[in-house]
Motif scaffolding. Structure first.
Motif, mmCIF file in Angstrom:
data_model
loop_
_atom_site.group_PDB
_atom_site.id
_atom_site.type_symbol
_atom_site.label_atom_id
_atom_site.label_comp_id
_atom_site.label_asym_id
_atom_site.label_seq_id
_atom_site.Cartn_x
_atom_site.Cartn_y
_atom_site.Cartn_z
ATOM 1 N N UNK A 86 0.819 -1.227 0.000
ATOM 2 C CA UNK A 86 0.000 0.000 0.000
ATOM 3 C C UNK A 86 0.849 1.272 0.000
ATOM 4 N N UNK A 87 1.958 1.249 0.732
ATOM 5 C CA UNK A 87 2.829 2.420 0.765
ATOM 6 C C UNK A 87 3.472 2.655 -0.599
ATOM 7 N N UNK A 88 3.912 1.588 -1.238
ATOM 8 C CA UNK A 88 4.538 1.713 -2.557
ATOM 9 C C UNK A 88 3.532 2.266 -3.565
ATOM 10 N N UNK A 89 2.301 1.746 -3.537
ATOM 11 C CA UNK A 89 1.284 2.262 -4.454
ATOM 12 C C UNK A 89 0.943 3.711 -4.150
ATOM 13 N N UNK A 92 3.657 5.799 -5.666
ATOM 14 C CA UNK A 92 3.489 5.851 -7.120
ATOM 15 C C UNK A 92 2.338 6.758 -7.510
ATOM 16 N N UNK A 93 1.280 6.769 -6.714
ATOM 17 C CA UNK A 93 0.136 7.640 -7.011
ATOM 18 C C UNK A 93 0.520 9.105 -6.856
ATOM 19 N N UNK A 94 1.280 9.425 -5.815
ATOM 20 C CA UNK A 94 1.725 10.813 -5.624
ATOM 21 C C UNK A 94 2.641 11.245 -6.763
ATOM 22 N N UNK A 95 3.524 10.347 -7.181
ATOM 23 C CA UNK A 95 4.437 10.677 -8.279
ATOM 24 C C UNK A 95 3.642 10.867 -9.574
ATOM 25 N N UNK A 96 2.625 10.040 -9.790
ATOM 26 C CA UNK A 96 1.834 10.176 -11.019
ATOM 27 C C UNK A 96 1.033 11.468 -11.023
ATOM 28 N N UNK A 97 0.645 11.962 -9.848
ATOM 29 C CA UNK A 97 -0.095 13.216 -9.777
ATOM 30 C C UNK A 97 0.773 14.381 -10.239
ATOM 31 N N UNK A 98 2.069 14.289 -10.021
ATOM 32 C CA UNK A 98 2.956 15.385 -10.414
ATOM 33 C C UNK A 98 3.106 15.488 -11.938
#
Length: 100
Positions: A86-89, A92-98
């Protein structure tokens, strides 16, 4: 006479939000299914590794002892990675938002 390409009738475009919801749901279900398999398997492998380590120590078999220690370390790392999914996802979600 050439035939026109066949267009599938049931495929429709989805928004990125719909796609994200479907992927998140699929990953949630996959994590639950894998969890029911991973933990008993990890417990079994850890137990076998402990037995190998103890037998290697008793009979002074360095290869058996190293295999047992490697199994224990590998199992611990695997369980940590499983719980970190869950932490890894999330990262990745925060990075994809950028990138939006």
């Amino acid at each position: 006479m050439p035939q026109p390409p066949i267009q599938p009738a049931n495929i429709r475009p989805v928004t990125p939000q719909e796609f994200a919801v479907k992927v998140a749901h699929a990953l949630s279900v996959l994590t639950q299914v894998i969890g029911s398999i991973i933990m008993p398997l990890a417990g079994f492998i850890f137990t076998v590794s402990i037995i190998m380590f103890i037998l290697g120590s008793i009979f002074h078999a360095s290869t058996l002892r190293r295999a047992g220690a490697g199994g224990m370390i590998g199992t611990a790392v695997g369980v940590l990675l499983y719980y970190a999914i869950p932490t890894i996802f999330g990262v990745l979600q925060v990075v994809s938002q950028s990138f939006k």
